[in-house]
Design a protein around this motif. Structure first.
Motif, PDB file in Angstrom:
ATOM      1  N   ILE A  71       0.886  -1.164   0.000  1.00 40.76           N
ATOM      2  CA  ILE A  71       0.000   0.000   0.000  1.00 40.76           C
ATOM      3  C   ILE A  71       0.920   1.209   0.000  1.00 40.76           C
ATOM      4  O   ILE A  71       1.713   1.385   0.933  1.00 40.76           O
ATOM      5  N   PRO A  72       0.867   2.044  -1.037  1.00 38.99           N
ATOM      6  CA  PRO A  72       1.801   3.167  -1.140  1.00 38.99           C
ATOM      7  C   PRO A  72       1.517   4.248  -0.101  1.00 38.99           C
ATOM      8  O   PRO A  72       0.412   4.349   0.442  1.00 38.99           O
ATOM      9  N   ALA A  73       2.523   5.071   0.164  1.00 38.13           N
ATOM     10  CA  ALA A  73       2.367   6.217   1.059  1.00 38.13           C
ATOM     11  C   ALA A  73       1.346   7.171   0.459  1.00 38.13           C
ATOM     12  O   ALA A  73       1.202   7.260  -0.763  1.00 38.13           O
ATOM     13  N   SER A  74       0.620   7.871   1.318  1.00 37.61           N
ATOM     14  CA  SER A  74      -0.388   8.810   0.824  1.00 37.61           C
ATOM     15  C   SER A  74      -0.602   9.916   1.851  1.00 37.61           C
ATOM     16  O   SER A  74      -0.068   9.872   2.960  1.00 37.61           O
ATOM     17  N   LYS A  75      -1.400  10.878   1.466  1.00 38.97           N
ATOM     18  CA  LYS A  75      -1.790  11.964   2.358  1.00 38.97           C
ATOM     19  C   LYS A  75      -3.295  11.891   2.531  1.00 38.97           C
ATOM     20  O   LYS A  75      -4.021  11.614   1.582  1.00 38.97           O
ATOM     21  N   ALA A  76      -3.767  12.145   3.749  1.00 43.51           N
ATOM     22  CA  ALA A  76      -5.198  12.071   4.017  1.00 43.51           C
ATOM     23  C   ALA A  76      -5.649  13.323   4.751  1.00 43.51           C
ATOM     24  O   ALA A  76      -5.041  13.710   5.752  1.00 43.51           O
ATOM     25  N   PRO A  77      -6.707  13.976   4.266  1.00 42.63           N
ATOM     26  CA  PRO A  77      -7.231  15.122   5.007  1.00 42.63           C
ATOM     27  C   PRO A  77      -7.880  14.640   6.298  1.00 42.63           C
ATOM     28  O   PRO A  77      -8.419  13.534   6.354  1.00 42.63           O
ATOM     29  N   ARG A  78      -7.800  15.460   7.345  1.00 40.27           N
ATOM     30  CA  ARG A  78      -8.448  15.093   8.607  1.00 40.27           C
ATOM     31  C   ARG A  78      -9.001  16.346   9.273  1.00 40.27           C
ATOM     32  O   ARG A  78      -8.603  17.467   8.954  1.00 40.27           O
ATOM     33  N   PHE A  79      -9.893  16.114  10.205  1.00 41.47           N
ATOM     34  CA  PHE A  79     -10.535  17.192  10.944  1.00 41.47           C
ATOM     35  C   PHE A  79     -10.428  16.886  12.428  1.00 41.47           C
ATOM     36  O   PHE A  79     -10.800  15.800  12.864  1.00 41.47           O
ATOM     37  N   LYS A  80      -9.884  17.824  13.184  1.00 41.71           N
ATOM     38  CA  LYS A  80      -9.801  17.686  14.638  1.00 41.71           C
ATOM     39  C   LYS A  80     -10.828  18.627  15.245  1.00 41.71           C
ATOM     40  O   LYS A  80     -10.820  19.827  14.978  1.00 41.71           O
ATOM     41  N   VAL A  81     -11.697  18.090  16.063  1.00 33.76           N
ATOM     42  CA  VAL A  81     -12.787  18.859  16.657  1.00 33.76           C
ATOM     43  C   VAL A  81     -12.241  19.833  17.699  1.00 33.76           C
ATOM     44  O   VAL A  81     -11.384  19.483  18.503  1.00 33.76           O
ATOM     45  N   GLY A  82     -12.785  21.064  17.705  1.00 31.68           N
ATOM     46  CA  GLY A  82     -12.422  22.059  18.699  1.00 31.68           C
ATOM     47  C   GLY A  82     -13.189  21.842  19.998  1.00 31.68           C
ATOM     48  O   GLY A  82     -14.232  21.188  20.039  1.00 31.68           O
ATOM     49  N   LYS A  83     -12.673  22.400  21.080  1.00 37.74           N
ATOM     50  CA  LYS A  83     -13.267  22.199  22.402  1.00 37.74           C
ATOM     51  C   LYS A  83     -14.702  22.715  22.478  1.00 37.74           C
ATOM     52  O   LYS A  83     -15.577  22.059  23.031  1.00 37.74           O
ATOM     53  N   GLN A  84     -14.968  23.882  21.939  1.00 40.91           N
ATOM     54  CA  GLN A  84     -16.310  24.455  22.017  1.00 40.91           C
ATOM     55  C   GLN A  84     -17.335  23.563  21.302  1.00 40.91           C
ATOM     56  O   GLN A  84     -18.420  23.325  21.827  1.00 40.91           O
ATOM     57  N   LEU A  85     -16.995  23.047  20.128  1.00 38.15           N
ATOM     58  CA  LEU A  85     -17.895  22.151  19.396  1.00 38.15           C
ATOM     59  C   LEU A  85     -18.098  20.853  20.166  1.00 38.15           C
ATOM     60  O   LEU A  85     -19.218  20.371  20.307  1.00 38.15           O
ATOM     61  N   ARG A  86     -17.012  20.296  20.697  1.00 37.22           N
ATOM     62  CA  ARG A  86     -17.109  19.054  21.469  1.00 37.22           C
ATOM     63  C   ARG A  86     -18.007  19.242  22.684  1.00 37.22           C
ATOM     64  O   ARG A  86     -18.867  18.418  22.979  1.00 37.22           O
ATOM     65  N   ASP A  87     -17.842  20.363  23.390  1.00 39.58           N
ATOM     66  CA  ASP A  87     -18.661  20.643  24.559  1.00 39.58           C
ATOM     67  C   ASP A  87     -20.128  20.823  24.177  1.00 39.58           C
ATOM     68  O   ASP A  87     -21.025  20.368  24.888  1.00 39.58           O
ATOM     69  N   SER A  88     -20.396  21.476  23.055  1.00 33.98           N
ATOM     70  CA  SER A  88     -21.777  21.668  22.607  1.00 33.98           C
ATOM     71  C   SER A  88     -22.454  20.344  22.298  1.00 33.98           C
ATOM     72  O   SER A  88     -23.598  20.119  22.670  1.00 33.98           O
ATOM     73  N   VAL A  89     -21.724  19.459  21.629  1.00 33.74           N
ATOM     74  CA  VAL A  89     -22.277  18.151  21.282  1.00 33.74           C
ATOM     75  C   VAL A  89     -22.535  17.325  22.538  1.00 33.74           C
ATOM     76  O   VAL A  89     -23.515  16.591  22.614  1.00 33.74           O
ATOM     77  N   ASN A  90     -21.675  17.485  23.541  1.00 35.80           N
ATOM     78  CA  ASN A  90     -21.816  16.732  24.784  1.00 35.80           C
ATOM     79  C   ASN A  90     -22.751  17.399  25.783  1.00 35.80           C
ATOM     80  O   ASN A  90     -22.891  16.928  26.920  1.00 35.80           O
ATOM     81  N   GLY A  91     -23.376  18.498  25.404  1.00 35.81           N
ATOM     82  CA  GLY A  91     -24.357  19.169  26.266  1.00 35.81           C
ATOM     83  C   GLY A  91     -23.769  19.930  27.433  1.00 35.81           C
ATOM     84  O   GLY A  91     -24.412  20.098  28.462  1.00 35.81           O
TER      85      GLY A  91
END
Length: 92
Positions: A71-91
């Motif tokens: 499997i060749p080397a590659s690049k993958a886009p990713r998203f890291k959630v911010g604290k404010q969004l995480r807190d909102s989702v967790n109520g």
């Protein structure tokens, strides 16, 4: 929520037309994509960070035959959630 529902929600919250909201969403997608292609990261404080992760080359297995395959080397886009969004989702 699909893309058309997101456009309708943006139009409602921003008081823009659906057509202008679609243009804004498309511009956002293009700007983020261009930044990631150029090796930059996009940081939206409180929301999250878009960046690119490097994946090393490795050996995998063909699930049908069990045969080893590279499997060749590659690049993958990713998203890291911010604290404010995480807190909102967790109520919090």
């Amino acid at each position: 929520m699909n893309k058309s529902e997101l456009i309708a929600a943006i139009a409602t919250k921003s008081e823009l037309s659906k057509k202008d909201s679609e243009k804004a969403l498309k511009a956002f997608e293009e700007a983020v994509t261009e930044a990631l292609v150029n090796g930059d990261k996009v940081q939206l404080v409180g929301f999250g960070t878009f960046d690119v992760a490097d994946r090393a080359a490795r050996e995998g297995r063909n699930p049908q035959t069990g045969e080893a395959m590279p499997i060749p080397a590659s690049k993958a886009p990713r998203f890291k959630v911010g604290k404010q969004l995480r807190d909102s989702v967790n109520g919090k």
